[in-house]
Design an enzyme around this catalytic site. Structure first.
Site, PDB file in Angstrom:
ATOM      1  N   HIS A 110       0.749  -1.141  -0.118  1.00 30.96           N
ATOM      2  CA  HIS A 110      -0.093   0.002  -0.144  1.00 30.96           C
ATOM      3  C   HIS A 110       0.814   1.237   0.028  1.00 30.96           C
ATOM      4  O   HIS A 110       1.971   1.408   0.769  1.00 30.96           O
ATOM      5  CB  HIS A 110      -0.877   0.038   1.487  1.00 30.96           C
ATOM      6  CG  HIS A 110      -1.882   0.992   1.335  1.00 30.96           C
ATOM      7  ND1 HIS A 110      -2.922   1.009   0.545  1.00 30.96           N
ATOM      8  CD2 HIS A 110      -1.851   2.236   2.005  1.00 30.96           C
ATOM      9  CE1 HIS A 110      -3.613   2.408   0.633  1.00 30.96           C
ATOM     10  NE2 HIS A 110      -2.848   3.012   1.599  1.00 30.96           N
ATOM     11  N   GLY A 144     -10.752  -6.766   6.522  1.00 30.12           N
ATOM     12  CA  GLY A 144     -10.780  -5.465   6.394  1.00 30.12           C
ATOM     13  C   GLY A 144     -10.072  -4.891   5.113  1.00 30.12           C
ATOM     14  O   GLY A 144      -9.583  -5.458   4.271  1.00 30.12           O
TER      15      GLY A 144
HETATM   16  C1  GAR Z   1       1.271   0.628  -6.045  1.00 23.17           C
HETATM   17  O1  GAR Z   1       1.484   1.742  -5.448  1.00 23.17           O
HETATM   18  C2  GAR Z   1       0.337  -0.182  -4.970  1.00 23.17           C
HETATM   19  O2  GAR Z   1       0.633   0.179  -3.654  1.00 23.17           O
HETATM   20  C3  GAR Z   1      -0.873   0.467  -5.296  1.00 23.17           C
HETATM   21  O3  GAR Z   1      -0.976   0.388  -6.680  1.00 23.17           O
HETATM   22  C4  GAR Z   1       0.394   0.740  -7.270  1.00 23.17           C
HETATM   23  C5  GAR Z   1       0.535  -0.353  -8.180  1.00 23.17           C
HETATM   24  O4  GAR Z   1       1.826   0.025  -9.068  1.00 23.17           O
HETATM   25  N1  GAR Z   1      -1.900  -0.478  -4.666  1.00 23.17           N
HETATM   26  C6  GAR Z   1      -3.074   0.340  -4.050  1.00 23.17           C
HETATM   27  O5  GAR Z   1      -3.073   1.417  -3.775  1.00 23.17           O
HETATM   28  C7  GAR Z   1      -3.875  -0.759  -3.500  1.00 23.17           C
HETATM   29  N2  GAR Z   1      -4.765  -0.362  -2.255  1.00 23.17           N
HETATM   30  P1  GAR Z   1       2.289  -0.663 -10.032  1.00 23.17           P
HETATM   31  O6  GAR Z   1       1.126  -1.070 -10.919  1.00 23.17           O
HETATM   32  O7  GAR Z   1       2.944   0.099 -11.072  1.00 23.17           O
HETATM   33  O8  GAR Z   1       3.005  -1.866  -9.738  1.00 23.17           O
END
Ligand code: GAR
Length: 202
Positions: A110, A144
């Protein structure tokens, strides 16, 4: 036998790429056996294709039965017999069938320091709130939203001229390293959960 990892993605898959790169290095100890997505035609799946890792996509159609979608996702992932499931930018909540099957073996990454700023826009929400320090969190998924036991975190300073995008990009640099470190550790060390804490038995 290598520690088997299934990675689920929804977008560009740069976190996935860091795991793909890491598994080519000595001592990583984990092998990505499949990459799945709730969307087709995304860069994340192409990254897996280029690395010759099997892929599947399992979209949730509008108005579809969510519990059924979750059971089907569970079966698809179970087919690869994972020791660990990594949600790497997977933008769907997994449901009760998935948690029952893989509970305690699902991790998520996250882009904020949980328990602050859970949800879909961790980087943007932290910036809008005005925090000076934010970061990334890798945690065990429970029922959650971003509420499971924290496995590790990394801090990132907010700059005065940050936008949600520049901040998120800087967070993702630390997030990639953090995720690789946690997966390597889970693959190589006994661990157990003690209340809200992870104990590494080494
Ligand atoms: C990351 O920053 C991850 O933490 C976030 O999406 C991005 C994916 O990056 N996930 C969330 O926010 C889930 N709540 P990527 O597609 O470049 O790996």
């Amino acid at each position: 036998m290598a520690f088997r990892v299934v990675v689920l993605v929804s977008g560009s898959g740069t976190l996935l790429q860091s795991l793909i790169d890491a598994q080519a290095t000595a001592g990583f100890g984990a092998r990505i056996v499949a990459v799945g997505s709730d969307r087709s035609g995304i860069e994340g799946l192409e990254r897996a294709d280029r690395a010759a890792i099997p892929t599947f996509s399992h979209p949730l159609a509008k108005g579809a039965d969510r519990a059924q979608w979750d059971r089907q996702l569970t079966d698809l992932v179970a087919g690869y017999q994972p020791d660990l499931v990594v949600l790497a930018g997977f933008m769907k909540l997994v449901g009760s069938a998935f948690l029952e099957r893989f509970g305690g073996r699902i991790i998520n990454s996250h882009p904020a320091l949980l328990p602050s700023f859970p949800g879909m826009h961790g980087a943007r929400d932290a910036l809008e709130y005005g925090v000076r320090i934010t970061g990334s969190t890798v945690f065990l998924v429970d029922e959650g939203v971003d509420s499971g036991v924290i496995l590790d975190q990394a801090a990132v300073e907010v700059r005065d001229d940050d936008t949600a995008d520049t901040l998120h990009e800087r967070i993702k640099v630390t997030e990639r390293e953090l995720l690789v470190r946690v997966v390597q550790r889970l693959a190589g060390h006994p661990w157990r959960i003690d209340g809200r804490k992870v104990r590494w038995d080494d």
